[in-house]
Enzyme design. Sequence first.
Site, PDB file in Angstrom:
ATOM      1  N   ILE A   1       0.836  -1.202   0.000  1.00 29.79           N
ATOM      2  CA  ILE A   1       0.000   0.000   0.000  1.00 29.79           C
ATOM      3  C   ILE A   1       0.874   1.256   0.000  1.00 29.79           C
ATOM      4  CG2 ILE A   1      -1.943  -1.121   1.167  1.00 29.79           C
ATOM      5  CD1 ILE A   1      -1.121   0.668   3.659  1.00 29.79           C
ATOM      6  N   ASP A   2       2.122   1.112   0.470  1.00 23.86           N
ATOM      7  CA  ASP A   2       2.998   2.291   0.581  1.00 23.86           C
ATOM      8  C   ASP A   2       3.464   2.820  -0.788  1.00 23.86           C
ATOM      9  OD1 ASP A   2       2.752   1.834   3.246  1.00 23.86           O
ATOM     10  OD2 ASP A   2       4.877   1.450   3.635  1.00 23.86           O
TER      11      ASP A   2
HETATM   12  O1  F6P Z   1       4.656  -1.783   4.438  1.00 22.55           O
HETATM   13  C1  F6P Z   1       3.294  -1.707   4.547  1.00 22.55           C
HETATM   14  C2  F6P Z   1       2.885  -1.292   5.931  1.00 22.55           C
HETATM   15  O2  F6P Z   1       1.497  -1.198   5.870  1.00 22.55           O
HETATM   16  C3  F6P Z   1       3.514   0.000   6.447  1.00 22.55           C
HETATM   17  O3  F6P Z   1       2.979   1.151   5.945  1.00 22.55           O
HETATM   18  C4  F6P Z   1       3.354  -0.157   7.942  1.00 22.55           C
HETATM   19  O4  F6P Z   1       4.311   0.578   8.625  1.00 22.55           O
HETATM   20  C5  F6P Z   1       3.544  -1.622   8.149  1.00 22.55           C
HETATM   21  O5  F6P Z   1       3.207  -2.242   6.923  1.00 22.55           O
HETATM   22  C6  F6P Z   1       2.766  -2.205   9.290  1.00 22.55           C
HETATM   23  O6  F6P Z   1       3.023  -3.562   9.385  1.00 22.55           O
HETATM   24  P1  F6P Z   1       2.317  -4.595  10.389  1.00 22.55           P
HETATM   25  O7  F6P Z   1       1.497  -5.505   9.538  1.00 22.55           O
HETATM   26  O8  F6P Z   1       3.404  -5.339  11.048  1.00 22.55           O
HETATM   27  O9  F6P Z   1       1.490  -3.820  11.343  1.00 22.55           O
END
Ligand code: F6P
Length: 365
Positions: free
Chosen positions: A143-144
């Site tokens: 999504i980033d």
């Molecule tokens: O890399 C995608 C992302 O959604 C980031 O924007 C966010 O910091 C991270 O994943 C969160 O990951 P988790 O699934 O461990 O909460």
Amino acid sequence: MAKSVVKRIGVLTGGGDAPGLNAVIRAVVKTAIQEYQMTVVGFENGFGGLIKNQARELTEADVVGILPRGGTILGTTNRDNPFHYPVVKGNEKTFADVSDRVFENISIHGIEALIVIGGDGSLAIGKELYDQGLKVVGVPKTIDNDLSATDQTFGFDTALTTASDAIDKLHTTAESHHRVMVLEVMGRYAGWIALASGLAGGADVILIPEIPYNMDIVVEKINARSREKKKFSIIVVAEGAKPLGGEMVVSKHVEDSFDPIRLGGIGNVVAQAVESATGKESRVTVLGHLQRGGSPTAYDRILATRYGTGAVNLIAEGQFGSMVCLKGQNIKSAPLEQAIGESHTVPVDGELVRVARQLGICLGD
Ligand code: F6P
């Protein structure tokens, strides 16, 4: 119908989920079966399924109705790296290379090529497996939108839509209460979601990791709006934003993860600083995983479908060690090493940033 030497392929989804994963899986299964008469085996829970031999054949019946569904029918995780896998010896936890298990399971299932749907962490593992002899093709997910070698990843458009919808909702309550509303969105190293949703939602301040902010400038923007008799303000801040000379706000460390650092909390920092400097009541909303959940937008469904079909085509063409990507309007391919290189961040002198500045949006610098 087209020809392919490869007749049995594997597919897995790795890393954090993103809307559109199921659309990719569906396209992979349909294209592989209908166009190339291949058999598709799905590995469960990212690389964990490859290590622990958790797999099942995916037929067309398995993908019925999944196109609009968020998440992934295969499960995913950002743990279980076969080259850095936690093993317990006595009382001690260490990490070992268990990639031989991957190759064993690949051979048990007679897999001739593997599709890895993932972000930089998963694609880096895919590249390492490719270097060791596995025929790998990647699909860019996050999504980033921070993956190199593609103009866009799938999942981004849905996250952006969710974030801009949130800004619309914050606007009405901000206006009623004459408040400053701060929205914290995802984006660790790249501010695409913050910048694009801020533009789409009409934010007054947008803070992104690529442009370290100066709080005095943010405060001056809010005060200037008050002087102009504007009674409320909207600030969008990416989780990875940081002050000039300062650091990102880390919320926790997740052991064993491809990327052990989790961010979160910058929204609060910004809201508190604004409230104490301006005296204006401020509130924070952290959008969090709402951005990753739910049904993909029509745009993401189409992009994910094109990627899934494209990945199977790459296998049929024998283009291994590569990733499907979007270049302009077209689906192309790029070497995996390009995808896992430097992050695709927001160009600070790019057109989107210029447009924001020309609209008078404060970027904190
Ligand atoms: O890399 C995608 C992302 O959604 C980031 O924007 C966010 O910091 C991270 O994943 C969160 O990951 P988790 O699934 O461990 O909460």
